[in-house]
Design a protein around this motif. Sequence first.
Motif, PDB file in Angstrom:
ATOM      1  N   UNK B  33     -16.446   9.785 -39.455  1.00  0.00           N
ATOM      2  CA  UNK B  33     -15.737  10.027 -40.703  1.00  0.00           C
ATOM      3  C   UNK B  33     -15.735   8.750 -41.541  1.00  0.00           C
ATOM      4  N   UNK B  91     -13.029   2.745 -44.664  1.00  0.00           N
ATOM      5  CA  UNK B  91     -12.761   2.857 -43.234  1.00  0.00           C
ATOM      6  C   UNK B  91     -13.674   3.904 -42.616  1.00  0.00           C
ATOM      7  N   UNK B  99     -13.504  17.321 -31.012  1.00  0.00           N
ATOM      8  CA  UNK B  99     -12.734  17.309 -32.247  1.00  0.00           C
ATOM      9  C   UNK B  99     -11.582  16.347 -32.139  1.00  0.00           C
ATOM     10  N   UNK B 100     -10.492  16.710 -32.729  1.00  0.00           N
ATOM     11  CA  UNK B 100      -9.420  15.744 -32.894  1.00  0.00           C
ATOM     12  C   UNK B 100      -8.378  15.822 -31.788  1.00  0.00           C
ATOM     13  N   UNK B 101      -8.698  16.435 -30.651  1.00  0.00           N
ATOM     14  CA  UNK B 101      -7.713  16.481 -29.563  1.00  0.00           C
ATOM     15  C   UNK B 101      -7.259  15.102 -29.146  1.00  0.00           C
ATOM     16  N   UNK B 102      -8.179  14.163 -29.188  1.00  0.00           N
ATOM     17  CA  UNK B 102      -7.888  12.824 -28.737  1.00  0.00           C
ATOM     18  C   UNK B 102      -7.676  11.867 -29.898  1.00  0.00           C
ATOM     19  N   UNK B 103      -7.669  12.401 -31.097  1.00  0.00           N
ATOM     20  CA  UNK B 103      -7.484  11.538 -32.250  1.00  0.00           C
ATOM     21  C   UNK B 103      -8.772  10.822 -32.617  1.00  0.00           C
ATOM     22  N   UNK B 104      -8.657   9.981 -33.607  1.00  0.00           N
ATOM     23  CA  UNK B 104      -9.796   9.207 -34.075  1.00  0.00           C
ATOM     24  C   UNK B 104      -9.647   7.756 -33.633  1.00  0.00           C
ATOM     25  N   UNK B 105     -10.780   7.069 -33.535  1.00  0.00           N
ATOM     26  CA  UNK B 105     -10.768   5.616 -33.373  1.00  0.00           C
ATOM     27  C   UNK B 105     -11.342   5.013 -34.642  1.00  0.00           C
ATOM     28  N   UNK B 106     -10.590   4.114 -35.243  1.00  0.00           N
ATOM     29  CA  UNK B 106     -10.991   3.533 -36.522  1.00  0.00           C
ATOM     30  C   UNK B 106     -11.614   2.156 -36.340  1.00  0.00           C
ATOM     31  N   UNK B 107     -12.527   1.840 -37.239  1.00  0.00           N
ATOM     32  CA  UNK B 107     -12.987   0.472 -37.376  1.00  0.00           C
ATOM     33  C   UNK B 107     -12.001  -0.321 -38.218  1.00  0.00           C
TER      34      UNK B 107
END
Lengths: 115, 115
Positions: B33, B91, B99-107
Amino acid sequence: AQSVAQPEDQVNVAEGNPLTVKCTYSVSGNPYLFWYVQYPNRGLQFLLKYITGDNLVKGSYGFEAEFNKSQTSFHLKKPSALVSDSALYFCAVRERVDSNYQLIWGAGTKLIIKP
Amino acid sequence: GAGVSQSPSNKVTEKGKDVELRCDPISGHTALYWYRQSLGQGLEFLIYFQGNSAPDKSGLPSDRFSAERTGGSVSTLTIQRTQQEDSAVYLCASSLAAGANYGYTFGSGTRLTVV
């Protein structure tokens, strides 16, 4: 469509006091809810999530959040605020898009902890 | 890698120039994303890649913006003929195929300044 609202642009709390950052949601079905924190000049970091189970979810840095189905809320809380908790906080809800899922984000709440 | 890597961390460019922003997601994360964030503000969705599916470009603000993802891994966001209103933090985030079960990891983001 799912949505999430953070009604407060900014929350001010004195160090050592309890803090609450509010989040309400609108979903069809069971919600998957998340809290993220963004420190200055950094990306977002995962704090905690609710998928199922206990309504009180514990996360990183001493934060917890309470899922309240009747009030469609998922407020973030901490019993005793630290100055270092000052940051931008985002609530998110999972939404299904076609055959996949994405997170829908609240507008963010700036938390300021004063010494 | 262990996290989501974005480069450069800072970019200053002259109005009218083209810029390329790079994102290297977590290995094995098929979803990627791009978001834009103005100073201290919320997240503006730009584009979403999921595996080999056609990307969701619904958030791109103009045809000056484009993104590609090569080999299902590294992504490049290109802004052509930059304008001052393009100044923001860009970002990138990735997540598992579930999908989003585990959330996102952002830079940590790329701070773009157009002068």
